[in-house]
Design an enzyme around this catalytic site. Structure first.
Site: not given
Ligand code: FAD
Lengths: 384, 343
Positions: A129, A243
């Protein structure tokens, strides 16, 4: 179809059970996300596991495993959770990167990385991410530029679980000038390499469970690239399949939780809303259904099938099951629900912490909204 | 441990699928509804010819002697087409009960005959009028009567192909057969209801997927909108997690213990919940079309309503799961474990 264990499988279960009974630490370890001491205590436990050859039972013996199949892995996990053994601090390594390395890595790469992963000597973080690339992972901007036998890495990663204390990270990087899914590569880098800065980020429970990582002209050998340059997206999707589909959340975890919930109901049910019994039963049904589904998937994989987009249904199921289960516990506890584990009147199981943890389930490993999109488009064939 | 189906197990399901795909289309149902009938003799002859009625019947009674796993797959196919004929109840529940008591009974040698069953779990008997005979229970004894030996009062069902009746009867007019395993009959019926529900659910989703690819609003297929996708993805997820429960229940039903009964009950609850979720999602995705008689989804919804409340209500089945939970060890090593005490 044969839903009984073979004598060999039963013997294996007995062997795991006996070893765990003799080796699982009597007192619970401090959480690996809480402090450096907690993390190191877990690393020590990984070494103990490895001393019994239990680091990662499904890997080939030459890479530090036991060469067992997925049914045996499930049995191992069942006994592991049953024994209340410590959480696996290296889960990103052993459950996500490991299977991917076995599928896509060269013999030399496997030899270099897998045994140290299985022994806890090198603990891994996942650096996919970025601040601008969460759900839209194909939008990553961090770059890799080949320079002789090295890659030079630059960029900003975030939400990397356990990167504060971990040793290595597997990152997704872009060859400059490429767009979207094309031109991405999966590259490993040591978290203490010159040019790497790791800043802890606190989770909502206060633990420093994840981190952001800045990379400034970080040099790593090209040997650290998994698969070909530009093949990163394809490989990452395979990792995501493990995963979501199988490895990250083995069923035993929820079966233990469902059994604890039944105990909680037995202890507190007379003071709680009688309608909650249906939720307690539901929690057991969910955990059981999840176990059956995973056994079925494991059997299919052993018979030669591959994980497909249906893995996304698993991700939705376990994350929603976990929230339902922990919320039910809070409802049974009533006014005790909000107490933290150090409160004098706290229940023996820290349900509030489990609930807070469960809330992350629908977000990480690809949000459940994204999983539903994948199911609709790739399983059901609906248009994009 | 091998939780996969082999080719032989899939063979009869394949036969049923092919037969139903040709002979049991919405056109067929509609003609039957107009004619007010619940049995198509030509299709039933096809069912009999391909041996589907013999799959679960023991060899001693002239059957093929396969197991519940095999028949569950056929029941699933019957659900997928909302089969009007009582194949599942007759060949999956009633005939094996009769065969266990009277393997040489003449009715079992007539492959075109259907058998209805008046189980104490249900207040009404389905398809009693067209049955060659009805199995009845009194004080633990099993009786057999022909429809003209009993008094049938029609109790119309919302499902046009389930003809329900109250049955008044006198033991003096019926043939006594002995004890009979009515508990096993209930388990089989619950299991095969669950299996049918998997078919009902998948059909409801498939119909909605087809429609969502075609129907355009705001210049795009409605299936490209996320709200529509998520309805169907949620329904499909429910189906995926009901499937292995039904499969395990079918494989374990023979144990007839607390665990196997809980598994059957679990299967019935979750498969019919999946069917309900799928049918309602499908109606929603079809919009007003989905609420019209014209579109076929309502038949799947109605069969789901019927099967949810029959052969044990959700509350009955939940209580059997609770019994397993609170009487038997729980935990990760117990997924396939068997109880020691039988209760
Ligand atoms: C506890 C925890 C551990 C994590 N560990 C890791 C890790 O080890 N390595 C790593 O790389 N990442 C990690 N992550 C990150 C995680 O993979 C991302 O948080 C996740 O992919 C969502 O991305 P974002 O947080 O940027 O949310 P965003 O992409 O900004 O999304 C925000 C909201 O919008 C919704 N949304 C976005 N796009 C769409 C769409 N096309 N259609 C419908 N809804 C949508 C999402 O579902 C979410 O509800 C971790 C996250 C958490 C909470």
């Amino acid at each position: 179809m044969d839903l009984t264990y073979t004598p060999q499988q039963q013997a294996f279960r007995a062997e795991v059970r006996a070893w765990l009974a003799a080796n699982v630490p009597a007192a619970p370890l401090e959480h690996f996300d809480a402090t450096r001491e907690g993390f190191e205590a877990h690393r020590q436990w990984e070494k103990t596991l490895k001393s019994g050859d239990w680091g990662m039972v499904t890997w080939p013996t030459e890479y530090g495993g036991r060469g067992l199949d997925l049914i045996q892995w499930l049995i191992f996990e069942e006994e592991y959770y049953r024994a209340g053994a410590p959480g696996r601090v290296n889960q990103n390594g052993i459950f996500l990167l490991g299977p991917t390395l076995i599928e896509f890595g060269t013999h030399e790469q496997k030899q270099r990385f897998l045994p140290k992963m299985a022994s806890g000597e090198e603990i891994w973080a996942q650096a996919w991410s970025e601040p601008q690339a969460g759900s839209d992972l194909a939008g990553v901007r961090a770059t890799c530029v080949q320079d002789g036998d090295d890659y030079v890495l630059n960029g900003h990663k975030i939400w990397s679980s356990r990167a504060v204390f971990a040793d290595w990270a597997f990152g997704l990087f872009r060859t400059p000038g490429t767009e979207r899914h094309k031109g991405l590569s999966l590259i490993f880098f040591p978290l203490d390499a010159p040019g790497v800065t790791v800043n802890a980020i606190k989770k909502i429970n206060g633990h420093i469970g994840f981190a952001e990582i800045f990379l400034e002209d970080v040099r790593v050998p090209a040997f650290n690239r998994l698969g070909d340059e530009g093949q990163g997206w394809h490989i990452c999707m395979a990792t995501a399949g493990f995963e979501r589909g199988l490895m990250l959340r083995s069923p035993a975890r929820y079966q233990v939780a469902a059994a604890k919930l039944a105990d909680l109901w037995t202890a507190h049910g007379n003071s709680a809303d009688p309608a909650l019994e249906a939720d307690v039963v539901r929690a057991h049904m969910n955990a059981d259904a999840y176990a059956l589904n995973i056994y079925q998937t494991a059997s299919r994989l052993i018979a030669g099938a591959k994980i497909g987009p249906e893995a996304s249904t698993n991700k939705i199921f376990w994350s929603e099951m976990d929230i339902h289960l922990t919320q039910t516990a809070l409802a049974i506890l009533g006014p005790l629900a909000e107490l933290t584990h150090d409160a004098p009147d706290a229940a023996p199981v820290d349900w509030i912490d489990d609930y807070i943890f469960a809330l992350a389930g629908p977000i990480y490993a690809g949000s459940n909204e994204i999983q539903r999109n994948i199911i609709a488009e790739r399983m059901l064939g609906l248009p994009r | 441990m091998d939780f996969t189906l082999n080719d032989e197990q899939l063979m009869f399901a394949e036969t049923a699928r092919t037969l139903f795909a040709d002979s049991c289309t919405p056109d067929h149902w509609r003609k039957m509804m107009e004619a007010g009938v619940a049995r198509d003799d030509a299709r039933w002859a096809g069912i009999v010819e391909t041996g589907l009625t013999l799959v679960l019947l023991p060899e001693a009674a002239g059957g093929i002697g396969l197991a519940e796993t095999d028949f569950a797959l056929i029941a699933q196919e019957a659900g997928y087409v909302a089969l009007p004929e009582p194949l599942v109840e007759s060949a999956g529940v009633a005939a094996p009960l009769l065969a266990a008591l009277a393997p040489d009974h003449a009715i079992l040698t007539d492959p075109t005959a259907t058998i209805a069953i008046a189980h104490p779990a249900n207040p009404f008997v389905a398809n009693a009028d067209s049955a060659a005979a009805i199995l009845l229970e009194k004080d633990g004894e099993t009786f057999l009567a022909t429809p003209d030996q009993v008094t049938l009062t029609a109790q119309p069902s919302i499902d046009p192909f389930r003809r329900l009746f109250s049955v008044a009867w006198d033991a003096a007019d019926a043939t006594a057969l002995g004890k009979g395993d009515w508990d096993l009959a209930l388990d089989r019926a619950a299991l095969f209801s669950a299996a049918q529900a998997l078919g009902l659910a998948q059909r409801a989703v498939d119909l909605a997927v087809d429609y969502a690819k075609e129907r355009q609003q705001f210049g795009k297929p409605i299936g490209s909108y996320q709200a529509v996708k998520h309805h169907l993805a949620s329904a499909q997820t429910a189906i995926e997690f009901a499937k292995p429960v039904v499969a395990a229940a079918a494989a374990e039903i023979g144990a007839q213990d607390v665990q196997s009964r809980a598994r059957v009950s679990h299967a019935k609850i979750v498969a019919l919940e999946a069917a309900d979720k799928a049918a309602r999602a499908s109606i929603q995705v079809h919009g007003a079309m989905g609420y019209s008689w014209e579109v076929d989804v309502h038949l799947f919804l109605k069969r789901t309503v019927a099967l949810t409340q029959t052969w044990g209500t959700p509350a009955f089945h939940r209580a059997r799961i609770a019994a397993r939970m609170f009487d038997q060890p729980m935990g990760p090593d117990q997924t396939f474990a068997r109880e020691t005490k039988n209760g």
